[in-house]
Design a protein around this motif. Structure first.
Motif, mmCIF file in Angstrom:
data_model
loop_
_atom_site.group_PDB
_atom_site.id
_atom_site.type_symbol
_atom_site.label_atom_id
_atom_site.label_comp_id
_atom_site.label_asym_id
_atom_site.label_seq_id
_atom_site.Cartn_x
_atom_site.Cartn_y
_atom_site.Cartn_z
ATOM 1 N N GLY A 1 14.916 23.199 -65.304
ATOM 2 C CA GLY A 1 13.672 22.571 -65.737
ATOM 3 C C GLY A 1 13.868 21.387 -66.656
ATOM 4 N N VAL A 2 15.104 20.943 -66.843
ATOM 5 C CA VAL A 2 15.359 19.807 -67.734
ATOM 6 C C VAL A 2 14.598 18.575 -67.251
ATOM 7 C CG1 VAL A 2 17.453 19.074 -66.491
ATOM 8 C CG2 VAL A 2 17.160 18.495 -68.916
ATOM 9 N N ARG A 3 14.024 17.848 -68.189
ATOM 10 C CA ARG A 3 13.232 16.660 -67.863
ATOM 11 C C ARG A 3 14.129 15.424 -67.774
ATOM 12 N NH1 ARG A 3 7.502 17.426 -66.878
ATOM 13 N NH2 ARG A 3 7.096 19.544 -67.593
ATOM 14 N N PRO A 4 13.767 14.449 -66.933
ATOM 15 C CA PRO A 4 14.607 13.253 -66.768
ATOM 16 C C PRO A 4 14.941 12.520 -68.067
ATOM 17 C CG PRO A 4 12.988 13.362 -65.005
ATOM 18 C CD PRO A 4 12.657 14.474 -65.954
ATOM 19 N N PRO A 5 14.009 12.312 -68.999
ATOM 20 C CA PRO A 5 14.386 11.588 -70.228
ATOM 21 C C PRO A 5 15.469 12.309 -71.038
ATOM 22 C CG PRO A 5 11.996 11.644 -69.981
ATOM 23 C CD PRO A 5 12.560 12.588 -68.960
ATOM 24 N N TYR B 1 23.699 8.944 -71.153
ATOM 25 C CA TYR B 1 23.939 7.617 -71.715
ATOM 26 C C TYR B 1 24.418 7.688 -73.154
ATOM 27 C CZ TYR B 1 22.370 5.028 -67.678
ATOM 28 O OH TYR B 1 22.292 4.475 -66.440
ATOM 29 N N GLY B 2 24.380 8.879 -73.741
ATOM 30 C CA GLY B 2 24.913 9.042 -75.079
ATOM 31 C C GLY B 2 26.415 9.231 -75.123
ATOM 32 N N VAL B 3 27.046 9.325 -73.988
ATOM 33 C CA VAL B 3 28.494 9.512 -73.916
ATOM 34 C C VAL B 3 29.211 8.176 -74.122
ATOM 35 C CG1 VAL B 3 30.410 10.138 -72.380
ATOM 36 C CG2 VAL B 3 28.335 11.545 -72.432
#
Length: 502
Positions: A57-61, A68-70
């Motif tokens: 159920g994870v949301r795209p944002p 992108y935090g990697v």
């Protein structure tokens, strides 16, 4: 030792125990390879044993921010850290196609012999374009093409493995275009480009055919305007009488029919166009007949339902997706032609790869049959391992189980006044919607919210489509593990969600 020999020897790298090269797959890194594969296997097993619903159920944002935090400029310390990151960014949230609660798209669970083959394919990394890059792989692929051709009913056929059904459909339309121009116009499109008449070329598809036909017509320089959509019958199959009317209509306009695409297993309804009637019309009007059997090819495995494909052997070309209906990992697909000579239309030569003077009976090259892939994975090994360990009959039983489950599901939907079923299915796709009794509501909006809510709950993943502007839910039954008990559970969840949203 001569001076020049000493100089050469002095600059040779010392590979043994060289940490710089420890990540390259070669004889000195067998232990490193073993460690990496074992840790990856453990991650897959953890996913398999501990995944209880098809999605988190994870949301795209949230997912985008994590990826992108990697910092890609900072390598990780080892495989434990690496696989922990991969688990967090991918594995933990990956859609679990093997669970019966996933009933959305044409994604099948995969068989274990094919997964074993994937390990070999990835590590040895053969390329299927020329014999000197693949050796036995060349003949394994050719043997499987011959086997598939025999199952279709072809006797002088040939073909090639491709990246997917859309690419195979592109090959079918390319050959239809070039064969027509060569045979009836005396024009070689490969050498001279499109003839003046190309703007009047027309390709006939049902109004439920795959969208790749439009994209492919555009790629071939004919434009989407070349596609003529033919009406379908009450079960959303191409209407043969309407096809004849469309052919006559286009001829009357001064246009030039070159091909008809029949679908054996539509994406939205899982139904099969009347192949024998379409073949008769294709012969009468002298047009190329291509069958998109990307989904319905699984019927080739079935003793019980194989008759639904009768007429496919009359087609000039066929698309096969083993990764849809043969339980293969992506990608594993093929394109076949009835007459092997027609593949000459796509042959090109490069002196460094497949020179024109080479004897291709003595030294074969699969690149001569491909239009968009030079370097190409040895995907055929997956199907080889599957057939050699499981056999056609067991795969056919899986196909029968899914079709029977779909028929039972259709009966459940028809018996329940709170569901509206649009059509039965030859294969396993059922389009329906929740329709609460005696409650006036926007059914399209309600069913859209049901689908989205279940998806982000992570509990059940359904597909959807629109028919005549109305939104419908869609089941795609492509898992032999799915039973009618699972179906009842999913339908109950749809109802409960629907009433909670009213």
């Amino acid at each position: 030792m001569h001076t020049d020999q000493m100089t050469v020897a002095s600059v040779q790298p010392q590979h043994k125990n060289n940490k710089l090269l420890r990540d390259i797959f070669y004889e000195e890194t067998a232990a490193e390879y073993h460690q990496a594969v074992e840790k990856a296997r453990a991650a897959v097993e953890d996913f398999l044993l501990n995944t209880r619903q098809p999605f988190t159920g994870v949301r795209p944002p949230v997912m985008q921010e994590a990826v992108y935090g990697v910092d890609l400029s900072r390598p990780l310390a080892g495989y434990d850290e690496l696989l922990a990151e991969v688990n967090e960014l991918y594995v933990r949230h990956a859609t679990a196609f093997h669970l019966p609660q996933y009933i959305a798209h044409l994604n099948c669970p995969v068989v274990i012999p094919a997964l074993a083959a994937e390990v070999i394919i990835s590590a040895i990394n053969s390329s299927q374009d020329t014999y000197d890059q693949s050796a036995g792989g060349t003949f394994i692929e050719r043997r499987l093409i011959d086997w598939t051709a025999h199952e279709i009913g072809y006797t002088k056929a040939d073909g090639v493995f491709t990246g997917g059904g859309s690419q195979s459909n592109l090959m079918g339309l390319l050959l239809a275009r070039d064969h027509f121009a060569m045979q009836l116009l005396g024009h070689n499109i490969k050498l001279d480009g499109l003839p003046a008449q190309a703007s009047r070329f027309r390709i006939f598809v049902s109004d439920k055919a795959h969208f790749s036909n439009d994209k492919n017509a555009s790629l071939l320089g004919l434009g989407e305007q070349a596609i003529v959509r033919v009406k379908t019958d009450s079960r959303f199959r191409m209407d043969a009488a309407a096809l004849k009317e469309a052919l006559d209509w286009q001829l009357g306009l001064g246009n030039i029919p070159i091909a008809v695409v029949a679908t054996a297993g539509t994406t939205d309804f899982g139904n099969i166009d009347p192949l024998q009637s379409i073949a008769a019309l294709a012969a009468e009007y002298q047009v190329w007949m291509h069958v998109d059997a990307a989904y319905g090819c699984g019927l080739l495995l079935s003793a019980k339902y194989r008759h639904l494909l009768n007429g496919i052997e009359q087609a000039d070309s066929v698309t096969i997706d083993y990764h849809k209906s043969f339980f293969q990992p992506i990608s594993s697909s093929a394109f076949l032609v009835k007459d092997k000579a027609t593949l000459q239309l796509v042959r090109h030569h490069a002196d460094y790869l497949n020179p024109a003077e080479q004897d291709y009976e003595e030294l074969p090259a699969q690149i001569n049959k491909s239009i968009t892939q030079s370097t190409r994975r040895f995907d055929a090994l997956k199907l080889w391992c599957t057939l050699r360990l499981m056999g056609k009959q067991k795969l056919g039983i899986y196909t029968d189980m899914m079709i029977d489950t779909a028929a039972g599901t259709a009966a459940l939907l028809q018996q329940d006044p709170e569901f509206e079923l649009l059509s039965s299915s030859d294969l396993g796709v059922l389009v329906f919607r929740f329709r609460p009794v005696a409650i006036d509501t926007d059914l399209s909006a309600l069913n859209l919210r049901i689908k989205q809510s279940l998806f982000f709950d992570g509990t059940y993943i359904l597909a959807s489509t629109k028919v005549e502007g109305n939104f419908y839910l869609k089941f795609t039954i492509l898992n032999p593990l799915t039973t009618l008990s699972h179906i009842r559970e999913i339908l109950a969840a749809v109802k409960a969600k629907g009433y909670s949203l009213l």
